[in-house]
Scaffold this motif. Structure first.
Motif, PDB file in Angstrom:
ATOM      1  N   LEU A  35      22.851 101.707   6.919  1.00  6.88           N
ATOM      2  CA  LEU A  35      23.088 100.270   6.888  1.00  6.88           C
ATOM      3  C   LEU A  35      23.574  99.888   5.502  1.00  6.88           C
ATOM      4  O   LEU A  35      23.007 100.307   4.491  1.00  6.88           O
ATOM      5  N   LEU A  36      24.637  99.094   5.459  1.00  7.06           N
ATOM      6  CA  LEU A  36      25.125  98.536   4.202  1.00  7.06           C
ATOM      7  C   LEU A  36      24.269  97.323   3.872  1.00  7.06           C
ATOM      8  O   LEU A  36      24.161  96.397   4.663  1.00  7.06           O
ATOM      9  N   LEU A  37      23.645  97.329   2.717  1.00  5.92           N
ATOM     10  CA  LEU A  37      22.732  96.249   2.356  1.00  5.92           C
ATOM     11  C   LEU A  37      23.489  94.961   2.063  1.00  5.92           C
ATOM     12  O   LEU A  37      24.605  94.982   1.530  1.00  5.92           O
ATOM     13  N   GLN A  38      22.888  93.851   2.419  1.00  7.22           N
ATOM     14  CA  GLN A  38      23.471  92.542   2.146  1.00  7.22           C
ATOM     15  C   GLN A  38      23.213  92.163   0.691  1.00  7.22           C
ATOM     16  O   GLN A  38      22.154  92.451   0.138  1.00  7.22           O
ATOM     17  N   GLY A  39      24.188  91.490   0.084  1.00  8.64           N
ATOM     18  CA  GLY A  39      24.007  91.036  -1.279  1.00  8.64           C
ATOM     19  C   GLY A  39      24.419  92.063  -2.313  1.00  8.64           C
ATOM     20  O   GLY A  39      24.873  93.163  -1.994  1.00  8.64           O
ATOM     21  N   HIS A  40      24.292  91.690  -3.577  1.00  8.88           N
ATOM     22  CA  HIS A  40      24.733  92.485  -4.710  1.00  8.88           C
ATOM     23  C   HIS A  40      23.555  93.227  -5.320  1.00  8.88           C
ATOM     24  O   HIS A  40      22.517  92.627  -5.586  1.00  8.88           O
ATOM     25  N   PRO A  41      23.683  94.549  -5.573  1.00  6.91           N
ATOM     26  CA  PRO A  41      22.550  95.300  -6.113  1.00  6.91           C
ATOM     27  C   PRO A  41      22.362  95.163  -7.624  1.00  6.91           C
ATOM     28  O   PRO A  41      21.331  95.580  -8.154  1.00  6.91           O
ATOM     29  N   ARG A  93      29.777  99.720  -9.979  1.00  6.84           N
ATOM     30  CA  ARG A  93      31.216  99.460 -10.045  1.00  6.84           C
ATOM     31  C   ARG A  93      31.717  98.735  -8.799  1.00  6.84           C
ATOM     32  O   ARG A  93      32.507  97.796  -8.892  1.00  6.84           O
ATOM     33  N   LEU A  94      31.242  99.161  -7.626  1.00  7.46           N
ATOM     34  CA  LEU A  94      31.654  98.521  -6.371  1.00  7.46           C
ATOM     35  C   LEU A  94      30.776  97.327  -6.025  1.00  7.46           C
ATOM     36  O   LEU A  94      31.122  96.549  -5.134  1.00  7.46           O
ATOM     37  N   GLY A  95      29.636  97.199  -6.690  1.00  3.06           N
ATOM     38  CA  GLY A  95      28.733  96.088  -6.396  1.00  3.06           C
ATOM     39  C   GLY A  95      28.171  96.151  -4.996  1.00  3.06           C
ATOM     40  O   GLY A  95      28.077  95.134  -4.302  1.00  3.06           O
ATOM     41  N   ALA A  96      27.773  97.348  -4.558  1.00  4.26           N
ATOM     42  CA  ALA A  96      27.279  97.507  -3.185  1.00  4.26           C
ATOM     43  C   ALA A  96      26.236  98.607  -3.150  1.00  4.26           C
ATOM     44  O   ALA A  96      26.157  99.467  -4.038  1.00  4.26           O
ATOM     45  N   ALA A  97      25.416  98.573  -2.093  1.00  3.50           N
ATOM     46  CA  ALA A  97      24.396  99.604  -1.864  1.00  3.50           C
ATOM     47  C   ALA A  97      24.232  99.801  -0.361  1.00  3.50           C
ATOM     48  O   ALA A  97      24.454  98.875   0.430  1.00  3.50           O
ATOM     49  N   ALA A  98      23.856 101.001   0.033  1.00  8.62           N
ATOM     50  CA  ALA A  98      23.617 101.322   1.451  1.00  8.62           C
ATOM     51  C   ALA A  98      22.355 102.160   1.539  1.00  8.62           C
ATOM     52  O   ALA A  98      21.934 102.782   0.559  1.00  8.62           O
ATOM     53  N   ILE A  99      21.762 102.169   2.717  1.00 11.35           N
ATOM     54  CA  ILE A  99      20.547 102.950   2.941  1.00 11.35           C
ATOM     55  C   ILE A  99      20.756 103.875   4.129  1.00 11.35           C
ATOM     56  O   ILE A  99      21.353 103.492   5.146  1.00 11.35           O
ATOM     57  N   LEU A 100      20.325 105.098   3.988  1.00 11.08           N
ATOM     58  CA  LEU A 100      20.311 106.086   5.073  1.00 11.08           C
ATOM     59  C   LEU A 100      18.850 106.331   5.423  1.00 11.08           C
ATOM     60  O   LEU A 100      18.087 106.823   4.598  1.00 11.08           O
ATOM     61  N   TYR A 101      18.439 105.933   6.634  1.00 11.63           N
ATOM     62  CA  TYR A 101      17.041 106.077   7.027  1.00 11.63           C
ATOM     63  C   TYR A 101      16.920 107.114   8.141  1.00 11.63           C
ATOM     64  O   TYR A 101      17.811 107.260   8.982  1.00 11.63           O
TER      65      TYR A 101
END
Length: 251
Positions: free
Chosen positions: A216-222, A171-179
């Motif tokens: 980190l907020l991933l670059q680009g659309h997931p 819905r938001l067109g975004a993804a993030a990673i927690l490492y």
């Protein structure tokens, strides 16, 4: 509001994003739905980790520099009470004549030192403020992402150590990673993130190797991607992976 609608509000409730009326309805729902209660606990734990990952504190070196400069800023000693009425020698009169100039010179030196410290402190403060603004914006975006009704969380273990949790929202067109607990890399090697889309790895950002844990907020659309991969690449990253992924977390 239907029961089906209530089941979609776990993420928004976990980060306090619901209006009071909806939050009250959802609290009542939690007493009857063990699955939603479990999801709320997991979302709150993840949101807390995401916030801690971007938190920053002022550098300890700033306080050290300020404290080190204080001994250079000195005051003139007070005049003893018994010395005010005594006869002053010619030598004393000469020194007293020079005292205003010496005091002025001392003030100039102190002012110069204080100005240098103030400028450096202001520069450090501006840098920390800019970092804080960026961190706050990043935390806000990641929190909104975690609270999205369609937010999905997936976790995978990296080959060689460490783990990665990917949160995504179509819905938001975004993804993030927690490492967490990424092993240090030799030389100028870096961790690079990738979207796995149609058997093609698309670059999605570089991980700051100075901190083994973070977000980190991933670059680009997931959208259209089936997973997020992590590889080890030369400094600056690569256009295509130079080796097998350490992990591919599904989306």
């Amino acid at each position: 509001m239907t029961i089906a609608d209530l089941h979609t509000l776990t993420g928004a409730y976990a980060v306090g994003a619901l209006p009071e009326r909806e939050a009250a309805d959802f609290r009542g729902h939690l007493t009857r739905c063990a699955a939603c209660a479990q999801e709320v606990r997991e979302f709150r734990e993840t949101a807390a980790r995401l916030a801690l990952a971007v938190a920053e504190v002022p550098p300890a070196a700033l306080r050290v520099r300020v404290m080190a400069a204080l001994p250079e800023v000195r005051q003139l000693p007070p005049v003893p009470a018994g010395a005010r009425g005594r006869v002053v020698s010619l030598r004393d009169r000469r020194w007293r004549h020079r005292l205003p100039y010496l005091a002025a010179a001392a003030c100039l030196v102190a002012a110069a030192v204080a100005t240098g410290v103030a400028v450096e402190a202001r520069r450090d403060a501006d840098t920390q403020r800019d970092r804080g603004v960026v961190a706050e914006q990043r935390a806000r975006v990641v929190s909104a992402l975690a609270a999205a009704p369609d937010a999905a969380f997936h976790t995978g273990a990296l080959t060689g150590g460490g783990s990665a949790t990917v949160v995504s929202s179509t819905r938001l067109g975004a993804a993030a990673i927690l490492y967490r607990d990424l092993p240090p890399l030799p030389g100028s090697r870096v961790y690079e993130l990738w979207y796995s889309r149609d058997d093609v790895m698309v670059p999605a950002g570089l991980v700051d190797t100075k901190d083994p844990s973070g977000s980190l907020l991933l670059q680009g659309h997931p959208n259209g991607a089936v997973g997020v991969g992590v590889t080890v690449e030369p400094h600056g990253g690569s256009d295509t992976p130079s080796g097998s992924p350490l992990v591919v977390v599904p989306l």
